[in-house]
Motif scaffolding. Structure first.
Motif, PDB file in Angstrom:
ATOM      1  N   ASP A 282      37.954  34.091  33.430  1.00  0.00           N
ATOM      2  CA  ASP A 282      39.191  34.865  33.517  1.00  0.00           C
ATOM      3  C   ASP A 282      40.038  34.573  32.287  1.00  0.00           C
ATOM      4  O   ASP A 282      39.622  33.835  31.378  1.00  0.00           O
ATOM      5  N   TRP A 288      35.112  31.193  38.468  1.00  0.00           N
ATOM      6  CA  TRP A 288      35.185  31.200  39.931  1.00  0.00           C
ATOM      7  C   TRP A 288      34.015  30.413  40.506  1.00  0.00           C
ATOM      8  O   TRP A 288      32.880  30.566  40.077  1.00  0.00           O
ATOM      9  N   ARG A 362      36.311  38.124  38.906  1.00  0.00           N
ATOM     10  CA  ARG A 362      37.483  38.932  39.249  1.00  0.00           C
ATOM     11  C   ARG A 362      37.819  39.701  37.977  1.00  0.00           C
ATOM     12  O   ARG A 362      38.476  39.175  37.073  1.00  0.00           O
ATOM     13  N   TRP A 417      31.672  41.067  42.213  1.00  0.00           N
ATOM     14  CA  TRP A 417      33.069  41.261  41.826  1.00  0.00           C
ATOM     15  C   TRP A 417      33.951  40.912  43.020  1.00  0.00           C
ATOM     16  O   TRP A 417      33.590  41.156  44.173  1.00  0.00           O
ATOM     17  N   LEU A 418      35.116  40.404  42.712  1.00  0.00           N
ATOM     18  CA  LEU A 418      36.105  40.110  43.747  1.00  0.00           C
ATOM     19  C   LEU A 418      37.213  41.160  43.654  1.00  0.00           C
ATOM     20  O   LEU A 418      38.049  41.120  42.752  1.00  0.00           O
TER      21      LEU A 418
END
Length: 749
Positions: A282, A288, A362, A417-418
């Motif tokens: 990120d 993550w 994300r 993917w979140l």
């Protein structure tokens, strides 16, 4: 100001179905912006649930945890162990072919069990003096450990602290940048607890094992690079991968570098490259945690390495993380799948994810896409709720929620993917419930208005039906076929003179109450009271295909009730001593197209009806006095009640109208229409009219006399035939003009 507030109140009330959901929608958007942490907590709980439903599958990989577990402590003694033990452990791991030996432990102080250090702990004595030189000559434990580290691909770990200090661990790798230097976006600390210098010098890599939990205490994201004041350090698993690959540096790619859109003001991290691995992160350089939960196969107790039958092949080519799962050593963390995870297992999982390419992402566009989805669909839903039927609104709202949830799950399961399904779903539900509540309140308000507006003019059953279906009410005005009713007391001016004022009021209430009840009972709508006159209509506001019959049935019942009322009061006296007068009512009914709706001014209006057919009904009521009948109906009305007892009485032209209309008197319902005497009367009456219109005065007179012979002396139809006899006597001596067609023309209203 008061006019503006009045206008605003009126506007908001009128457009509440749009305004209130828009206010709620704006509040939802504002909450998303104002309370991001609250929204993030909801997101994280859902992301945790996704991982619980489908954890990352554990794939065999060259990562192994050498665990200082409770059994190893029991077999090898309490912690901390002498550094000679650790030196031997490193040598064995290096000899077994470990790709990297990674310490999730900091060695910030000298080994207290080293010879020089342990001498200072013993009390002075002649015996100690005798052996002191020998003991001092023994190898130093820390040096022995450092020598072992120097021969192995060792990576030392250290913690970062929020409390500032001057300690700065050595940096063993170089950093290159594709794009702006991302120092402002990194997780920053101001202090550290480094290893002893001889260990740092001996190690091939140094990384921080600091892991930060989210506010709820769960570790979901781990920074792969962190900032210590103005210096950048790699995280322990990232440094382990670098050393295992014998790479020398990292390439940090930021927004704005190598084709990545952005600017220096928005220089978030995109990825980190070390050796052959490009790791997506990120904007803060965090990865993550794609949790597998606890996997026992990932662990190897330390004591087994020291056993004689240990199979060294389990070490060969693997990245070895040395840490502890012993509860007493207090390195226990919470992850989405395990509330008591050993910290070293988190580092090992991150290394596995990178080696296997199992990333949980994300996307940087996710927040914007979620916001856009909410904004677009929220506004669409508000519009749809005001245009589409309730069932479709529910289907669309539920569909949007299901789409959000299903697509989020698909994105997690297939794309890793979140995406947040919670906020869009909750927002859609809140908007839908708010719109539904406003619609419900608005509908209830409309129903209450309808009940208040029509309860005095319509029967309770019709008012209830209209309140349940307010869409059937078109207050703006519409053209439709109506049946209009007028009634009036004959000779009311003379009658009213016999009453005192208070008696007249009582009399009118006694007269109008049952008349009104009859109209309402037969599904009519009271338009207005004009003195002793009553105006009513049928087929509005609710459609009534039987409107002609209902109006005629009401008129017949009114005449019946009026006769009963007269009989009841016959012989009674007024306050003046005069006998109570006999009341006769004339009724005119006509069917035809008319405009019905709210009529009046902005200050005052009422639900009423206008049109030529309305005027004709009023004229018919006035003609009852001339023809001596109680009820006159138009031809269209008569056609709608063909089974009722009606009698044609004339063809007329009223003042202001060029078109002639045929008029009938209503005598009774289907029961009377089947009477033999009435059927004879109909035939004789028709023969009389044909002879009359053919100027056959004598023949017409004979037929009129025949009709009278069928009547009782008190029958009001005697007046009708007396009128025709007088006309025929007149025409015998005063012949009508040659173009006379039998139509009676009235020149006055």
């Amino acid at each position: 100001m008061s006019k503006f507030l009045s206008f605003l109140r009126t506007y908001l009330t009128k457009h509440s179905r749009i305004v209130v959901p828009l206010v709620v929608f704006t509040g939802i958007i504002s909450a998303r912006i104002t309370f991001p942490q609250v929204m993030q907590d909801f997101q994280f709980k859902i992301f945790d649930r996704f991982q619980m439903m489908k954890p990352r599958p554990h794939i065999a990989s060259p990562v192994l945890i050498v665990d200082i577990d409770d059994q190893s402590l029991f077999k090898m003694g309490q912690w901390p162990w002498p550094r000679t033990y650790l030196a031997e452990l490193v040598r064995r791991l290096q000899a077994a072919g470990a790709a990297a030996v990674v310490f999730d432990i900091v060695f910030a102080e000298a080994d207290r069990t080293s010879p020089d250090n342990i001498l200072s702990l013993w009390p002075k004595s002649p015996q100690l003096d005798a052996v002191q030189a020998t003991i001092s000559a023994l190898p130093d434990h820390d040096k022995a450990f450092a020598d072992a580290l120097k021969e192995a691909p060792a990576v030392m770990g250290f913690p970062l602290t929020a409390a500032p200090n001057a300690a700065r661990p050595k940096i063993k790798s170089g950093f290159g940048y594709a794009g702006p230097i991302p120092s402002g976006t990194l997780t920053t600390f101001w202090g550290a607890v480094p290893n002893l210098d001889l260990f740092e010098d001996a190690a091939q890599g140094i990384g921080t094992f600091t892991i930060l939990a989210d506010p709820d205490g769960i570790i979901r994201r781990v920074p792969l690079i962190l900032s210590l004041a103005d210096k950048i350090y790699p995280a322990l698993p990232l440094e382990a991968l670098r050393v295992a690959q014998k790479a020398s540096n990292y390439i940090i790619k930021s927004v704005g570098g190598s084709g990545e859109a952005g600017s220096e003001e928005n220089s978030g991290i995109v990825s980190i490259k070390t050796g052959n691995f490009v790791i997506p992160t990120d904007e803060r350089g965090q990865l993550w945690l794609y949790d597998t939960g606890h996997v026992p196969e990932r662990f190897l107790p330390v004591w087994k390495i020291f056993s004689q039958d240990f199979d060294t092949s389990v070490i060969d080519g693997k990245i070895i993380f040395l840490g502890t799962s012993a509860a007493g050593l207090k390195d226990i963390r919470a992850t989405p799948l395990n509330p008591v995870t050993a910290g070293v297992e988190i580092h090992a999982q991150l290394a596995e994810q990178i080696l296997n390419g199992q990333y949980l992402l994300r996307p940087d566009w996710a927040a914007g896409a979620e916001f856009l989805y909410l904004a677009v669909f929220g506004l669409m839903l508000i519009v749809i709720m005001n245009t589409a039927p309730a069932v479709w609104c529910a289907v669309i709202g539920l569909g949007a929620i299901l789409f959000s949830i299903i697509f989020s799950w698909y994105a997690y399961e297939s794309l890793h993917w979140l995406l947040d399904p919670v906020f869009p779903s909750i927002s859609t539900l809140v908007i839908y419930l708010t719109s539904s509540l406003v619609h419900f309140l608005h509908t209830e308000f409309e129903r209450r208005q309808i009940r208040n507006a029509f309860s005095r003019y319509m029967s309770p059953a019709l008012v209830r039906k209209l309140a349940e279906n307010p869409d059937q009410l078109k207050l703006g005005g519409e053209i439709k076929e109506m049946t209009v009713f007028f009634s009036d007391i004959r000779g009311f001016t003379t009658i009213s003179e016999a009453f005192k004022p208070e008696e007249l009021t009582t009399f009118m209430n006694e007269y109008l109450t049952p008349l009104t009840a009859n109209i309402l009972q037969h599904e009519g709508t009271i338009d207005k009271y004009i003195g002793d006159a009553v105006m009513a209509f049928w087929n509005a506001p609710l459609d009534n295909p039987r409107h002609g019959k209902c109006a005629c049935r009401a008129a017949l019942d009114i005449q019946t009730r009026l006769n009963e009322w007269n009989a009841k009061h016959q012989g009674s006296l007024l306050a003046s001593g005069a006998p109570r007068p006999w009341i006769k009512t004339g009724i005119g009914i006509n069917t035809g197209e008319a405009c019905v709706g709210n009529m009046g001014s902005e200050q005052r209006f009422s639900y009423s009806v206008l049109g030529d057919s309305v005027n004709l009904a009023a004229r018919f009521e006035g003609l009852t006095k001339i023809y001596g009948v109680n009820i006159i109906i138009g031809e269209q009305t008569q056609q709608s009640i063909s089974d009722f007892a009606s009698l044609e009485i004339d063809v007329i032209k009223v003042k202001g109208k060029n078109q002639a209309v045929r008029i009938f008197t209503l005598l009774g319902g289907p029961e009377y229409a089947a009477d033999e005497t009435f059927r004879k009367l109909v035939n004789l009456n028709q023969e009389m009219l044909l002879a009359y219109r053919a100027r056959q005065w004598d023949e017409a007179s004979l037929k009129a006399q025949a009709c009278i012979s069928l009547l009782q002396p008190q029958d009001f139809l005697n007046s009708l035939y007396a009128l025709y006899l007088s006309r025929m006597i007149f025409f015998k001596t005063n012949a009508p003009p040659p173009d006379w067609d039998g139509i009676t023309v009235f020149t006055e209203k």
